[in-house]
Design an enzyme around this catalytic site. Structure first.
Site, PDB file in Angstrom:
ATOM      1  N   PRO A 108       0.858  -1.203   0.000  1.00  0.00           N
ATOM      2  CG  PRO A 108       0.045  -1.002   2.175  1.00  0.00           C
ATOM      3  CD  PRO A 108       0.831  -1.909   1.293  1.00  0.00           C
ATOM      4  CG  ASP A 147       4.862  -0.757   3.047  1.00  0.00           C
ATOM      5  OD1 ASP A 147       3.680  -0.579   3.393  1.00  0.00           O
ATOM      6  OD2 ASP A 147       5.370  -1.894   2.914  1.00  0.00           O
ATOM      7  CG  HIS A 148      -0.042   4.530   4.580  1.00  0.00           C
ATOM      8  ND1 HIS A 148       0.346   4.995   5.817  1.00  0.00           N
ATOM      9  CD2 HIS A 148      -1.078   5.338   4.205  1.00  0.00           C
ATOM     10  CE1 HIS A 148      -0.397   6.016   6.166  1.00  0.00           C
ATOM     11  NE2 HIS A 148      -1.277   6.245   5.208  1.00  0.00           N
ATOM     12  NE  ARG A 149       2.585  -3.418   3.900  1.00  0.00           N
ATOM     13  CZ  ARG A 149       3.097  -4.488   3.297  1.00  0.00           C
ATOM     14  NH1 ARG A 149       2.496  -5.662   3.423  1.00  0.00           N
ATOM     15  NH2 ARG A 149       4.197  -4.394   2.570  1.00  0.00           N
TER      16      ARG A 149
END
Length: 648
Positions: A444, A620-622
């Site tokens: 994501p 990476d939005h995680r």
């Protein structure tokens, strides 16, 4: 002169890649092409310096030792290099013969019933001065055969499985994974058992009795459990009954282990007289499965002994032509388990030759296998685990949609009604990049855009540039950016980390290793700049130039491309105002740089012309929150606006 295929330990190999073109200047030991077999992937070096006059093979060709590969118009000194190679090759052959002679038991030992000795198995000539032990394939106590692979050694030019020169029991292992070894180093010690040569005449009476038994029209052949690659397996299904008529190669039963499910075939045609196993029984190699009464075949007196090979039994004469016809039909040519595209996908995965061979035999696409080895190397156990998972997972319900390709997309439609088209192969570098880039589908990703005022920085670079140029160093703005980013990664370690496999934690790295994207004629490649946080602008500029040149010359080693935990990619002066770079898994962030332009910037009273550099930070939005990314980007713009304080 002609450069010929060397001895790579197998009868034949495929030309996997040609690394030079006609007209190229090559030096001694420069790699010319890549040969691949089930046991090795080897870069063939030039034995002389000169100019490539012609290329005598093409990619995909099958070659054997001594086949001419490249024709060189050599330089004067090349003749000396070639004359020294011949004596070396002869001396190596002499050493090999000497070792084989030493391994043979002395004639005196033939008088002893069984003589044991411990033999050192050493590193053979693998074409390089030294290599690393990547994997140890045996353990103490294992029974091994001659030519069985015992360790995998790796260098910048080759991944080679080293076979044992003797059969016996592994007495000790003298090396460990990660050790650096060279030719002659002892790898393992093997305890061998030598049978007396006097036992050979004892076989003559058996052979003498054979004619007597061949006059009999019937006889029994015992079918035993073959080598399944595991210690034991379970009989999961019995496919025949006593009294059934079976043909040669017809399956008798199914045996299963954690690693394989195998149908055991009959080696002869005949009537099933007895079945020696039952359902769910544990069986091992050599155990009897069934007895077959062979009618109308010459059966030797030793027919029950498992010494007769299936090939010999098939060649036994028959009184009727029917069994031969049945035999021919029962052994059709096996179709390839992998398509050419899947074979190409497998070639891009980091795995040893034995693992690749296993994948071909089992029809496994290595890109779908989760790797457990160091640096993402796929091991044999990984392939077996993948197969076991597939066998125990319920198949998906059939649909009428097009079967998905390896990328997860449906197959291309037929364009023949719209003018057709022509298939053009991508470069090898582009092909290797496809599976890596496809991993981005699972990330994501968000991109943070910003502008950095580099007016003063560019003016300072202009002052320094002339002095650097006199030292042969090209000072680019990228060297300053790499230094600033490395400083920030120390303050913001999550941007240089990795999302852990459990998806619940982050692996924070102890060092900074920065990937720098370089455009080459073959495509984009990303060599790694080591520890930029510990280096000066001058050192960084020098190493950036060296890495870029090596990338364009295709001289990067595997180590040059490994270990990065952050990447910078720059469009330089190509053009554009901004772009969205893709996060390069397993990294969690990447910085994109677009061309700087002069823009009017309001200073509170009027507009000043300022040189503004567009920045694109994808993450990476995680792992990275939006606020953290904005803070990182803002800090970077401030550092680039006034970087001198950082360098004091």
């Amino acid at each position: 002169m002609q450069i010929q295929a060397p001895d790579i330990g197998v009868d034949k190999a495929l030309v996997a890649e040609i690394l030079v073109k006609v007209g190229d200047h090559v030096a001694v030991e420069d790699s010319l092409l890549v040969l691949e077999s089930d046991k090795a992937t080897v870069e063939v070096p030039s034995t002389a310096a000169g100019v490539v006059k012609s290329i005598l093979v093409k990619q995909g060709d099958e070659v054997t030792e001594g086949v001419a590969l490249i024709e060189l118009e050599e330089q004067a000194q090349a003749s000396e290099a070639t004359t020294t190679e011949a004596p070396k090759a002869e001396s190596q052959k002499a050493e090999v013969k000497a070792e084989k002679t030493e391994d043979q038991p002395a004639p005196v030992a033939a008088k002893t019933a069984n003589a044991t000795q411990v033999v050192d198995v050493k590193v053979p000539d693998i074409g390089v001065e030294k290599a690393l032990v990547a994997e140890i394939l045996v353990k103490v106590g294992d029974q091994i055969e001659t030519e069985q692979s015992i360790v995998v050694v790796e260098s910048d030019k080759a991944t080679v499985e080293v076979p044992s020169s003797v059969a016996g029991v592994v007495e000790s292992i003298q090396i460990k994974e990660g050790d650096s070894v060279k030719e002659g180093v002892v790898l393992i010690q093997v305890k061998t058992t030598t049978t007396e040569t006097a036992s050979a005449p004892q076989a003559e009476p058996a052979e003498a009795e054979a004619p007597a038994s061949t006059s009999t029209t019937t006889g029994e052949v015992e079918i035993t459990v073959p080598d399944l690659g595991v210690d034991k397996a379970v009989v999961s299904e019995i496919l025949v009954n006593v009294g059934d008529r079976v043909e040669a190669q017809q399956s008798l039963c199914v045996v299963e282990s954690d690693k394989a499910s195998v149908e055991v075939p009959s080696s002869s045609a005949g009537i099933v007289k007895a079945i020696h196993v039952s359902l769910n029984q544990d069986v091992r190699q050599g155990m009897p499965l069934a007895s077959i009464e062979v009618s109308g075949e010459a059966v030797p007196a030793t027919a029950k002994a498992p010494k007769a090979s299936p090939a010999e039994e098939v060649r036994s004469p028959a009184t009727k032509p029917q069994p031969v016809a049945a035999q021919t039909q029962s052994a059709p040519a096996q179709p390839e388990k992998l398509s050419k595209q899947q074979e190409a996908d497998n070639a891009k995965v980091y795995a040893g030759p034995a693992v690749r061979k296993l994948a071909r035999e089992l029809g496994v696409v290595l890109g779908q296998v989760k790797a457990s080895g160091e640096h993402g190397r796929v091991m044999k156990d990984d392939v077996f685990a993948y197969v076991k998972t597939r066998l125990t997972t319920a198949p998906a319900s059939p649909t009428t949609q097009a079967a998905p390709a390896a990328s997860g997309l449906p197959a291309l439609p037929d364009f023949s009604a719209f003018g057709g088209g022509e298939v053009k192969a991508m470069t090898r570098l582009q092909q290797v990049s496809v599976p890596q880039l496809s991993l981005n589908n699972f990330i994501p990703q968000v991109t943070q855009f910003d502008l950095a005022d580099i007016t003063e920085l560019e003016a300072w670079r202009g002052e320094l540039k002339e002095g650097f140029k006199k030292q042969g160093i090209s000072l680019t703005i990228l060297a300053f950016i790499a230094k600033a980013v490395a400083h920030l990664l120390k303050e913001e370690p999550y941007f240089a980390g990795h999302l852990a496999d459990d998806q619940k934690s982050v692996l924070l790295r102890n060092e900074i290793h920065m990937g720098i994207a370089v455009a080459t004629p073959d495509g984009l490649t990303v060599p790694v700049l080591r520890n930029p946080d510990q280096k000066s602008i001058k050192q960084i500029a020098t190493e950036l130039a060296e890495l870029s040149q090596k990338a364009r010359d295709r001289k990067l080693s595997p180590k040059d491309l490994q270990g990065a935990n952050f990447t910078i990619t720059s469009l330089g002066s190509i053009g554009g105002t901004a772009f969205t770079p893709l996060v390069n898994w397993p990294q969690v962030a990447i910085l994109g740089i677009s061309p700087a332009t002069m823009q009017p910037v309001w200073n509170g009273k009027d507009f000043d012309p300022r040189l503004m550099l567009p920045l694109s930070l994808s993450y990476d939005h995680r792992v990275i929150n939006g606020a953290d990314a904005a803070r990182f980007s803002n800090k970077l713009t401030k550092l680039l606006k006034d970087i001198r304080s950082l360098l004091l």
